[in-house]
Design a protein around this motif. Structure first.
Motif, PDB file in Angstrom:
ATOM      1  N   VAL A   5       0.854  -1.190   0.000  1.00  0.00           N
ATOM      2  CA  VAL A   5       0.000   0.000   0.000  1.00  0.00           C
ATOM      3  C   VAL A   5       0.886   1.235   0.000  1.00  0.00           C
ATOM      4  N   GLU A   6       0.916   1.917  -1.139  1.00  0.00           N
ATOM      5  CA  GLU A   6       1.708   3.125  -1.290  1.00  0.00           C
ATOM      6  C   GLU A   6       0.871   4.361  -0.955  1.00  0.00           C
ATOM      7  N   SER A   7       1.534   5.371  -0.427  1.00  0.00           N
ATOM      8  CA  SER A   7       0.862   6.619  -0.095  1.00  0.00           C
ATOM      9  C   SER A   7       1.863   7.763  -0.105  1.00  0.00           C
ATOM     10  N   GLY A   8       1.348   8.977  -0.054  1.00  0.00           N
ATOM     11  CA  GLY A   8       2.193  10.153   0.077  1.00  0.00           C
ATOM     12  C   GLY A   8       2.364  10.966  -1.184  1.00  0.00           C
ATOM     13  N   GLY A   9       1.818  10.500  -2.287  1.00  0.00           N
ATOM     14  CA  GLY A   9       1.934  11.251  -3.522  1.00  0.00           C
ATOM     15  C   GLY A   9       1.050  12.490  -3.519  1.00  0.00           C
ATOM     16  N   GLY A  10       1.162  13.252  -4.591  1.00  0.00           N
ATOM     17  CA  GLY A  10       0.350  14.453  -4.709  1.00  0.00           C
ATOM     18  C   GLY A  10       0.883  15.364  -5.785  1.00  0.00           C
ATOM     19  N   LEU A  11       0.343  16.576  -5.793  1.00  0.00           N
ATOM     20  CA  LEU A  11       0.758  17.613  -6.732  1.00  0.00           C
ATOM     21  C   LEU A  11       1.762  18.533  -6.030  1.00  0.00           C
ATOM     22  N   VAL A  12       2.894  18.732  -6.648  1.00  0.00           N
ATOM     23  CA  VAL A  12       3.938  19.558  -6.056  1.00  0.00           C
ATOM     24  C   VAL A  12       4.566  20.411  -7.156  1.00  0.00           C
ATOM     25  N   GLN A  13       5.008  21.593  -6.792  1.00  0.00           N
ATOM     26  CA  GLN A  13       5.665  22.467  -7.747  1.00  0.00           C
ATOM     27  C   GLN A  13       7.102  22.009  -8.002  1.00  0.00           C
ATOM     28  N   PRO A  14       7.642  22.340  -9.163  1.00  0.00           N
ATOM     29  CA  PRO A  14       9.062  22.024  -9.412  1.00  0.00           C
ATOM     30  C   PRO A  14       9.941  22.583  -8.298  1.00  0.00           C
ATOM     31  N   GLY A  15      10.894  21.769  -7.879  1.00  0.00           N
ATOM     32  CA  GLY A  15      11.765  22.140  -6.767  1.00  0.00           C
ATOM     33  C   GLY A  15      11.260  21.699  -5.416  1.00  0.00           C
ATOM     34  N   GLY A  16      10.030  21.232  -5.366  1.00  0.00           N
ATOM     35  CA  GLY A  16       9.443  20.809  -4.103  1.00  0.00           C
ATOM     36  C   GLY A  16       9.860  19.415  -3.693  1.00  0.00           C
ATOM     37  N   SER A  17       9.284  18.970  -2.570  1.00  0.00           N
ATOM     38  CA  SER A  17       9.628  17.662  -1.998  1.00  0.00           C
ATOM     39  C   SER A  17       8.375  16.881  -1.650  1.00  0.00           C
ATOM     40  N   LEU A  18       8.521  15.582  -1.656  1.00  0.00           N
ATOM     41  CA  LEU A  18       7.487  14.669  -1.189  1.00  0.00           C
ATOM     42  C   LEU A  18       8.157  13.482  -0.508  1.00  0.00           C
ATOM     43  N   ARG A  19       7.439  12.878   0.411  1.00  0.00           N
ATOM     44  CA  ARG A  19       7.909  11.646   1.044  1.00  0.00           C
ATOM     45  C   ARG A  19       6.857  10.573   0.841  1.00  0.00           C
ATOM     46  N   LEU A  20       7.226   9.545   0.130  1.00  0.00           N
ATOM     47  CA  LEU A  20       6.325   8.430  -0.124  1.00  0.00           C
ATOM     48  C   LEU A  20       6.540   7.342   0.918  1.00  0.00           C
ATOM     49  N   SER A  21       5.466   6.625   1.214  1.00  0.00           N
ATOM     50  CA  SER A  21       5.524   5.494   2.133  1.00  0.00           C
ATOM     51  C   SER A  21       4.910   4.276   1.466  1.00  0.00           C
ATOM     52  N   CYS A  22       5.381   3.117   1.862  1.00  0.00           N
ATOM     53  CA  CYS A  22       4.812   1.869   1.359  1.00  0.00           C
ATOM     54  C   CYS A  22       4.785   0.867   2.504  1.00  0.00           C
ATOM     55  N   ALA A  23       3.581   0.474   2.869  1.00  0.00           N
ATOM     56  CA  ALA A  23       3.390  -0.517   3.921  1.00  0.00           C
ATOM     57  C   ALA A  23       3.216  -1.889   3.281  1.00  0.00           C
ATOM     58  N   ALA A  24       4.034  -2.828   3.711  1.00  0.00           N
ATOM     59  CA  ALA A  24       4.002  -4.175   3.143  1.00  0.00           C
ATOM     60  C   ALA A  24       3.465  -5.163   4.166  1.00  0.00           C
ATOM     61  N   SER A  25       2.717  -6.132   3.691  1.00  0.00           N
ATOM     62  CA  SER A  25       2.239  -7.224   4.534  1.00  0.00           C
ATOM     63  C   SER A  25       2.238  -8.500   3.708  1.00  0.00           C
ATOM     64  N   GLY A  26       2.198  -9.614   4.410  1.00  0.00           N
ATOM     65  CA  GLY A  26       2.180 -10.903   3.713  1.00  0.00           C
ATOM     66  C   GLY A  26       3.548 -11.403   3.326  1.00  0.00           C
ATOM     67  N   ILE A  27       4.591 -10.681   3.705  1.00  0.00           N
ATOM     68  CA  ILE A  27       5.959 -11.145   3.466  1.00  0.00           C
ATOM     69  C   ILE A  27       6.771 -10.951   4.736  1.00  0.00           C
ATOM     70  N   ILE A  28       7.872 -11.684   4.849  1.00  0.00           N
ATOM     71  CA  ILE A  28       8.801 -11.462   5.954  1.00  0.00           C
ATOM     72  C   ILE A  28       9.672 -10.293   5.536  1.00  0.00           C
ATOM     73  N   GLY A 109      -0.199   1.903  -6.259  1.00  0.00           N
ATOM     74  CA  GLY A 109       0.719   2.999  -6.556  1.00  0.00           C
ATOM     75  C   GLY A 109       0.228   4.317  -5.983  1.00  0.00           C
ATOM     76  N   THR A 110       1.085   5.310  -6.059  1.00  0.00           N
ATOM     77  CA  THR A 110       0.720   6.653  -5.623  1.00  0.00           C
ATOM     78  C   THR A 110       1.182   7.640  -6.689  1.00  0.00           C
ATOM     79  N   GLN A 111       0.265   8.512  -7.085  1.00  0.00           N
ATOM     80  CA  GLN A 111       0.533   9.439  -8.185  1.00  0.00           C
ATOM     81  C   GLN A 111       1.347  10.630  -7.681  1.00  0.00           C
ATOM     82  N   VAL A 112       2.428  10.911  -8.371  1.00  0.00           N
ATOM     83  CA  VAL A 112       3.227  12.104  -8.122  1.00  0.00           C
ATOM     84  C   VAL A 112       3.165  12.969  -9.372  1.00  0.00           C
ATOM     85  N   THR A 113       2.717  14.196  -9.194  1.00  0.00           N
ATOM     86  CA  THR A 113       2.628  15.140 -10.307  1.00  0.00           C
ATOM     87  C   THR A 113       3.433  16.374  -9.955  1.00  0.00           C
ATOM     88  N   VAL A 114       4.404  16.687 -10.791  1.00  0.00           N
ATOM     89  CA  VAL A 114       5.257  17.850 -10.566  1.00  0.00           C
ATOM     90  C   VAL A 114       4.921  18.877 -11.652  1.00  0.00           C
TER      91      VAL A 114
END
Length: 116
Positions: A5-28, A109-114
């Motif tokens: 499960v990915e999260s943290g994407g969004g719309l950001v201006q050029p030069g900006g920052s984002l932090r994406l996260s991905c929570a995994a389950s069902g695996i070691i 997935g999570t959409q990142v738009t710059v």
């Protein structure tokens, strides 16, 4: 069954920052090298960065110095810190294991738009 499960994407201006996260389950989680991938419209899915269980990282050459991959094994989560974003970074970002099976399971997935 693997679930990503990915999260943290969004719309950001050029030069900006984002932090994406991905929570995994069902695996070691702690024994797998993990990775972030991205797919821009009309393009194939490309490898962005990988991280081993021991926190050794590797990046696509064009992204070195701007992106940082990290993981928290206690939370079964992998992160992607993205700085100095460019319009060319626009894509859907996915996480998965660094070595993919023949028919890997993908999250939504999570959409990142710059864009300004």
């Amino acid at each position: 069954q693997v679930q990503l499960v990915e999260s943290g994407g969004g719309l950001v201006q050029p030069g900006g920052s984002l932090r994406l996260s991905c929570a995994a389950s069902g695996i070691i989680f702690g024994i797998y090298s993990m990775a972030w991938y991205r797919q821009a419209p009309g393009n194939q899915r490309d490898l962005v960065a990988t991280i081993t269980p021991g926190d050794i990282t590797n990046y696509a050459d064009s992204l070195k110095g701007r992106f940082t991959i990290s993981r928290d094994n206690a939370k079964n989560t992998v992160y992607l810190q993205m700085n100095s974003l460019k319009p060319d970074d626009t894509a859907v970002y996915y996480c998965n294991t660094a070595t993919l099976g023949r028919s890997p399971t993908w999250g939504q997935g999570t959409q990142v738009t710059v864009s300004s």
